[in-house]
Write a protein that holds these residues in place. Structure first.
Motif, PDB file in Angstrom:
ATOM      1  N   GLY A  90      46.028  55.579  59.419  1.00  0.00           N
ATOM      2  CA  GLY A  90      46.492  56.786  58.731  1.00  0.00           C
ATOM      3  C   GLY A  90      47.787  57.322  59.302  1.00  0.00           C
ATOM      4  N   ARG A  91      47.807  58.569  59.714  1.00  0.00           N
ATOM      5  CA  ARG A  91      49.038  59.192  60.169  1.00  0.00           C
ATOM      6  C   ARG A  91      49.425  58.815  61.600  1.00  0.00           C
ATOM      7  NH1 ARG A  91      50.782  63.705  57.431  1.00  0.00           N
ATOM      8  NH2 ARG A  91      51.175  64.900  59.311  1.00  0.00           N
ATOM      9  N   GLU A  92      48.524  58.176  62.322  1.00  0.00           N
ATOM     10  CA  GLU A  92      48.850  57.803  63.698  1.00  0.00           C
ATOM     11  C   GLU A  92      49.805  56.610  63.737  1.00  0.00           C
ATOM     12  OE1 GLU A  92      45.383  57.149  66.211  1.00  0.00           O
ATOM     13  OE2 GLU A  92      44.357  58.782  65.166  1.00  0.00           O
ATOM     14  N   ALA A  93      50.885  56.746  64.465  1.00  0.00           N
ATOM     15  CA  ALA A  93      51.798  55.622  64.728  1.00  0.00           C
ATOM     16  C   ALA A  93      52.146  54.848  63.460  1.00  0.00           C
ATOM     17  CB  ALA A  93      51.185  54.679  65.778  1.00  0.00           C
ATOM     18  N   GLY A  94      52.468  55.588  62.423  1.00  0.00           N
ATOM     19  CA  GLY A  94      52.709  54.960  61.120  1.00  0.00           C
ATOM     20  C   GLY A  94      53.859  53.958  61.102  1.00  0.00           C
ATOM     21  N   SER A  95      54.929  54.236  61.819  1.00  0.00           N
ATOM     22  CA  SER A  95      56.074  53.320  61.812  1.00  0.00           C
ATOM     23  C   SER A  95      55.746  52.047  62.586  1.00  0.00           C
ATOM     24  CB  SER A  95      57.301  53.987  62.436  1.00  0.00           C
ATOM     25  OG  SER A  95      57.582  55.180  61.753  1.00  0.00           O
ATOM     26  N   ILE A  96      54.958  52.206  63.646  1.00  0.00           N
ATOM     27  CA  ILE A  96      54.598  51.042  64.464  1.00  0.00           C
ATOM     28  C   ILE A  96      53.648  50.139  63.682  1.00  0.00           C
ATOM     29  CG2 ILE A  96      53.679  50.267  66.684  1.00  0.00           C
ATOM     30  CD1 ILE A  96      54.277  53.080  67.792  1.00  0.00           C
ATOM     31  N   ALA A  97      52.759  50.747  62.910  1.00  0.00           N
ATOM     32  CA  ALA A  97      51.845  49.940  62.085  1.00  0.00           C
ATOM     33  C   ALA A  97      52.651  49.048  61.135  1.00  0.00           C
ATOM     34  CB  ALA A  97      50.897  50.849  61.298  1.00  0.00           C
ATOM     35  N   GLY A  98      53.717  49.608  60.575  1.00  0.00           N
ATOM     36  CA  GLY A  98      54.578  48.811  59.695  1.00  0.00           C
ATOM     37  C   GLY A  98      55.226  47.665  60.459  1.00  0.00           C
ATOM     38  N   ALA A  99      55.661  47.968  61.681  1.00  0.00           N
ATOM     39  CA  ALA A  99      56.376  46.963  62.475  1.00  0.00           C
ATOM     40  C   ALA A  99      55.458  45.829  62.925  1.00  0.00           C
ATOM     41  CB  ALA A  99      57.032  47.638  63.678  1.00  0.00           C
ATOM     42  N   VAL A 100      54.241  46.161  63.390  1.00  0.00           N
ATOM     43  CA  VAL A 100      53.345  45.074  63.840  1.00  0.00           C
ATOM     44  C   VAL A 100      52.913  44.207  62.656  1.00  0.00           C
ATOM     45  CG1 VAL A 100      52.524  46.195  65.945  1.00  0.00           C
ATOM     46  CG2 VAL A 100      51.280  46.566  63.792  1.00  0.00           C
ATOM     47  N   PHE A 101      52.875  44.825  61.488  1.00  0.00           N
ATOM     48  CA  PHE A 101      52.590  44.042  60.272  1.00  0.00           C
ATOM     49  C   PHE A 101      53.704  43.006  60.064  1.00  0.00           C
ATOM     50  CE2 PHE A 101      52.842  43.071  55.804  1.00  0.00           C
ATOM     51  CZ  PHE A 101      51.520  43.017  55.366  1.00  0.00           C
ATOM     52  N   LEU A 102      54.938  43.454  60.113  1.00  0.00           N
ATOM     53  CA  LEU A 102      56.061  42.522  59.929  1.00  0.00           C
ATOM     54  C   LEU A 102      56.055  41.424  60.988  1.00  0.00           C
ATOM     55  CD1 LEU A 102      58.977  45.026  59.121  1.00  0.00           C
ATOM     56  CD2 LEU A 102      57.547  43.738  57.511  1.00  0.00           C
ATOM     57  N   GLU A 103      55.708  41.821  62.217  1.00  0.00           N
ATOM     58  CA  GLU A 103      55.735  40.858  63.329  1.00  0.00           C
ATOM     59  C   GLU A 103      54.823  39.664  63.051  1.00  0.00           C
ATOM     60  OE1 GLU A 103      54.428  42.346  67.139  1.00  0.00           O
ATOM     61  OE2 GLU A 103      55.670  40.896  68.229  1.00  0.00           O
ATOM     62  N   ARG A 104      53.785  39.873  62.258  1.00  0.00           N
ATOM     63  CA  ARG A 104      52.869  38.768  61.948  1.00  0.00           C
ATOM     64  C   ARG A 104      53.508  37.727  61.021  1.00  0.00           C
ATOM     65  NH1 ARG A 104      46.539  40.583  61.542  1.00  0.00           N
ATOM     66  NH2 ARG A 104      46.493  42.125  63.239  1.00  0.00           N
ATOM     67  N   PHE A 105      54.733  38.022  60.564  1.00  0.00           N
ATOM     68  CA  PHE A 105      55.394  37.091  59.635  1.00  0.00           C
ATOM     69  C   PHE A 105      56.696  36.511  60.183  1.00  0.00           C
ATOM     70  CE2 PHE A 105      52.543  39.756  57.311  1.00  0.00           C
ATOM     71  CZ  PHE A 105      51.905  38.870  56.458  1.00  0.00           C
ATOM     72  N   VAL A 106      56.937  36.708  61.487  1.00  0.00           N
ATOM     73  CA  VAL A 106      58.204  36.198  62.029  1.00  0.00           C
ATOM     74  C   VAL A 106      58.017  34.885  62.775  1.00  0.00           C
ATOM     75  CG1 VAL A 106      59.183  38.516  62.128  1.00  0.00           C
ATOM     76  CG2 VAL A 106      58.166  37.528  64.189  1.00  0.00           C
ATOM     77  N   ASN A 107      56.761  34.496  62.964  1.00  0.00           N
ATOM     78  CA  ASN A 107      56.458  33.171  63.525  1.00  0.00           C
ATOM     79  C   ASN A 107      57.128  32.955  64.879  1.00  0.00           C
ATOM     80  OD1 ASN A 107      55.063  30.795  63.337  1.00  0.00           O
ATOM     81  ND2 ASN A 107      56.531  29.754  61.988  1.00  0.00           N
ATOM     82  N   GLY A 108      57.217  34.008  65.686  1.00  0.00           N
ATOM     83  CA  GLY A 108      57.737  33.865  67.052  1.00  0.00           C
ATOM     84  C   GLY A 108      59.246  33.807  67.178  1.00  0.00           C
ATOM     85  N   VAL A 109      59.969  33.830  66.081  1.00  0.00           N
ATOM     86  CA  VAL A 109      61.440  33.814  66.130  1.00  0.00           C
ATOM     87  C   VAL A 109      61.918  35.149  66.718  1.00  0.00           C
ATOM     88  CG1 VAL A 109      63.494  33.858  64.624  1.00  0.00           C
ATOM     89  CG2 VAL A 109      61.630  32.241  64.156  1.00  0.00           C
ATOM     90  N   PRO A 110      62.996  35.139  67.531  1.00  0.00           N
ATOM     91  CA  PRO A 110      63.548  36.415  67.999  1.00  0.00           C
ATOM     92  C   PRO A 110      63.851  37.315  66.799  1.00  0.00           C
ATOM     93  CG  PRO A 110      64.610  34.598  69.131  1.00  0.00           C
ATOM     94  CD  PRO A 110      63.740  33.988  68.069  1.00  0.00           C
ATOM     95  N   TRP A 111      63.334  38.513  66.864  1.00  0.00           N
ATOM     96  CA  TRP A 111      63.361  39.345  65.653  1.00  0.00           C
ATOM     97  C   TRP A 111      63.502  40.812  66.027  1.00  0.00           C
ATOM     98  CZ3 TRP A 111      58.759  42.382  65.427  1.00  0.00           C
ATOM     99  CH2 TRP A 111      58.639  43.213  64.297  1.00  0.00           C
ATOM    100  N   ALA A 112      64.184  41.548  65.170  1.00  0.00           N
ATOM    101  CA  ALA A 112      64.230  43.000  65.317  1.00  0.00           C
ATOM    102  C   ALA A 112      64.064  43.625  63.940  1.00  0.00           C
ATOM    103  CB  ALA A 112      65.554  43.446  65.938  1.00  0.00           C
ATOM    104  N   HIS A 113      63.310  44.696  63.916  1.00  0.00           N
ATOM    105  CA  HIS A 113      63.096  45.457  62.682  1.00  0.00           C
ATOM    106  C   HIS A 113      63.738  46.825  62.862  1.00  0.00           C
ATOM    107  CE1 HIS A 113      61.081  48.003  59.762  1.00  0.00           C
ATOM    108  NE2 HIS A 113      60.280  48.531  60.666  1.00  0.00           N
ATOM    109  N   LEU A 114      64.579  47.200  61.918  1.00  0.00           N
ATOM    110  CA  LEU A 114      65.214  48.515  61.962  1.00  0.00           C
ATOM    111  C   LEU A 114      64.645  49.359  60.836  1.00  0.00           C
ATOM    112  CD1 LEU A 114      68.921  47.357  62.536  1.00  0.00           C
ATOM    113  CD2 LEU A 114      67.294  48.182  64.255  1.00  0.00           C
ATOM    114  N   ASP A 115      63.906  50.397  61.211  1.00  0.00           N
ATOM    115  CA  ASP A 115      63.376  51.309  60.199  1.00  0.00           C
ATOM    116  C   ASP A 115      64.451  52.375  59.954  1.00  0.00           C
ATOM    117  OD1 ASP A 115      61.964  53.051  58.539  1.00  0.00           O
ATOM    118  OD2 ASP A 115      60.064  52.730  59.602  1.00  0.00           O
ATOM    119  N   ILE A 116      65.081  52.291  58.800  1.00  0.00           N
ATOM    120  CA  ILE A 116      66.268  53.123  58.523  1.00  0.00           C
ATOM    121  C   ILE A 116      65.974  54.246  57.514  1.00  0.00           C
ATOM    122  CG2 ILE A 116      67.864  51.237  59.071  1.00  0.00           C
ATOM    123  CD1 ILE A 116      68.324  50.873  56.029  1.00  0.00           C
ATOM    124  N   ALA A 117      64.679  54.573  57.356  1.00  0.00           N
ATOM    125  CA  ALA A 117      64.334  55.607  56.360  1.00  0.00           C
ATOM    126  C   ALA A 117      65.063  56.927  56.631  1.00  0.00           C
ATOM    127  CB  ALA A 117      62.822  55.816  56.318  1.00  0.00           C
ATOM    128  N   GLY A 118      65.283  57.244  57.917  1.00  0.00           N
ATOM    129  CA  GLY A 118      65.954  58.499  58.245  1.00  0.00           C
ATOM    130  C   GLY A 118      67.469  58.398  58.228  1.00  0.00           C
TER     131      GLY A 118
END
Ligand code: BES
Ligand code: MN
Ligand code: ZN
Length: 504
Positions: free
Chosen positions: A442-470
């Motif tokens: 829910g409202r806890e750590a909402g941005s991190i939840a999005g990021a760990v979700f993405l991390e499951r699709f990077v297959n170990g490649v060096p990766w960075a996610h930029l949340d630019i909503a703000g």
């Protein structure tokens, strides 16, 4: 932008019209051109310094209107601050504020004189190139849908001349900056457009037009994506009448024989986010036209890299879809299978950005074996709560890439702040029925939840996610190089990252 303000470089000369801006360092020290004007006006500049609060502090300025003894309409004194502290970001801000001041004064033409400053580490040509970049970036406005705006309400400044002793050197130094500004404007234009004009197909068409810039373009349509198994992205597109596209841009600028793996930039391109069946409240929903800002940044960045012939191989991938409620739309509770083979329980159809990126990230690493992947996404409202409008959220599995991004942020003025990932957050998105669900607690750590979700699709490649909503959309402007509205955030940051580490 329809009528970009022109920028020219020239030697320092006496002006017969318009407005001139000159520098003053802290403690009221006039630069060479300012001193000359002071003499011609019988001391008007010195008097202005004595009369008001303006003393040359960085970020401040004062205007002398209709100065006696000169043909110009006004002289703007701009604070350079302490000579030792003059740097790129200060100079870019200065360029932006000069343009603001000149527009406020109604000037049609203006000039800014760039004199050598004792004790500064930057020479006039480099100073001029930064001032010009700031001026160009700050001059942006998106007016194409105003058919009735009165002249006096429009921006007046049509041309800014940057004057210095070595105009040719400044012009050379500005060349790459001009491409950068083009890229930023491309991004801002795409974001500013409403969603009835820019939807997946029309953005894909704009991207195809980039072949004129030397960029190779490939479009994957719905059928192609279906055959690749992109059930996660396609689930989001299901409720919309607009066909989805995955658009791929390649710029191959690495030197011949360098055999360089590409760097990859991935953008969320939700051209409108209603939330889908988990529909958003009506209040403020019109802002969700900017939910494709990540993709706009990737497009702008690719244009910039091609424009300045960056010595790098880069690939940009953007997932273009519209998130709508409809009889065909996906439902909360639906389970979709992503291209990676992993299954996802869609708890909330409004957490759609991660569903789109899941397939694009997987496709990017599988197809291009990139040196790194950086995705940009207006992913969560929660990142606005965390960081406001001064930093993008940075999430990464790679410390070196993170440090480079943080440094590039400081250098470019587009800053990032690193946020955590980790096993405990990752576990929060485990699902009872599928491999994962698309929301956390829910409202806890909402941005991190999005990021760990993405991390499951990077297959170990060096990766960075930029949340630019703000960062992608500015309700107000606190930076003179970023007017209200679409910021084009990320183009400058990632151009700087590439320049600093990935060319050659
Ligand atoms: N596009 C939004 C995030 C967003 C919010 C961007 C405000 C810009 C301004 C994203 O798709 C979204 O709806 N996120 C949800 C996630 C939630 C359902 C887990 C959010 O932030 O509320
Ligand atoms: Mn959403
Ligand atoms: Zn969204």
């Amino acid at each position: 932008m329809d009528n970009p303000m022109k920028i020219a470089f020239s030697e320092i000369k006496t002006l017969s019209e318009g407005v001139i801006a000159v520098g003053v360092t802290e403690d009221s020290t006039l630069g060479a051109t300012a001193r000359a004007l002071d003499e011609q006006t019988g001391g008007a500049l010195s008097r202005a310094l004595g009369a008001g609060r303006f003393k040359g502090k960085q970020g401040t300025s004062t205007t002398i209107v209709a100065p006696h003894g000169l043909d110009v309409d006004a002289v703007i004194l701009i604070g350079l601050g302490q000579p030792g502290k003059i740097d790129g970001s200060g100079l870019r801000a200065l360029g932006g504020s000069v343009v603001r001041r000149m527009n406020a004064a109604g000037a049609k033409t203006g000039a800014v004189a760039v004199d050598a400053v004792d004790g500064a580490s930057v020479a006039p040509p480099a100073m001029a190139a930064d001032i010009a970049l700031g001026a160009r970036l700050g001059s942006y406005s998106f007016d194409k849908y105003h058919t009735k705006k009165k002249d006096e309400d429009k921006k007046s400044l049509g041309e800014l001349t940057v004057m210095l002793d070595e105009p040719a050197a400044a012009e050379d130094a500005f060349e790459a900056n001009a491409s950068l500004a083009d890229g930023v404007f491309t991004a801002r234009d795409l974001v500013s457009e409403p969603s009835n004009v820019k939807y997946p197909k029309t953005i894909a068409e704009d991207i195809e037009a980039l072949t004129a810039d030397g960029i190779e373009v490939e479009l994957l349509d719905r059928d192609k994506m279906a055959s690749l198994g992109m059930g996660s992205l396609l689930g989001v597109a299901q409720g919309s009448d607009h066909e989805p596209y995955l658009a791929i841009m390649r710029w191959n600028g690495a030197p011949e024989g360098a055999d360089q793996q590409p760097v990859a930039f991935i953008g969320k391109g939700v051209t409108f986010d209603t939330g889908g069946i988990s529909i958003k409240p009506g209040q403020g929903m019109e802002e969700m036209k900017y939910d494709m800002a990540g993709s706009a940044t990737v497009v702008g960045l690719m244009k910039c890299l091609a424009g300045r012939k960056a010595r790098v191989n880069a690939v940009g991938l953007v997932g273009l879809v519209e998130n709508m409620p409809d009889g065909k739309a996906q439902r909360p509770g639906d389970v979709v299978t992503s291209m990676s083979g992993q299954t996802i329980e869609v708890i909330n159809t409004d957490a759609e950005g991660r569903l789109v990126l899941a397939d694009v990230l997987w496709y990017a690493q599988a197809t291009y074996k990139p040196r790194f992947m950086i995705d940009l996404a207006t992913l969560t409202g929660a990142i606005i709560v965390s960081l406001g409008t001064y930093h993008a959220g940075l999430f990464s599995n790679d410390d070196e890439l993170s440090e480079r991004l943080i440094a590039a942020g400081k250098e470019s003025g587009e800053e990032v702040w690193r946020m955590p990932l980790g096993k405990r957050y990752d576990k929060d998105i485990d699902s009872a029925i599928a491999d994962m669900k698309n929301v956390g607690k829910g409202r806890e750590a909402g941005s991190i939840a999005g990021a760990v979700f993405l991390e499951r699709f990077v297959n170990g490649v060096p990766w960075a996610h930029l949340d630019i909503a703000g960062m992608a959309w500015m309700k107000g402007s606190h930076d003179p190089t970023v007017p209200k509205g679409a910021s084009g955030y990320g183009v400058r940051l990632l151009d700087q990252l590439v320049r600093a580490h990935y060319e050659g």
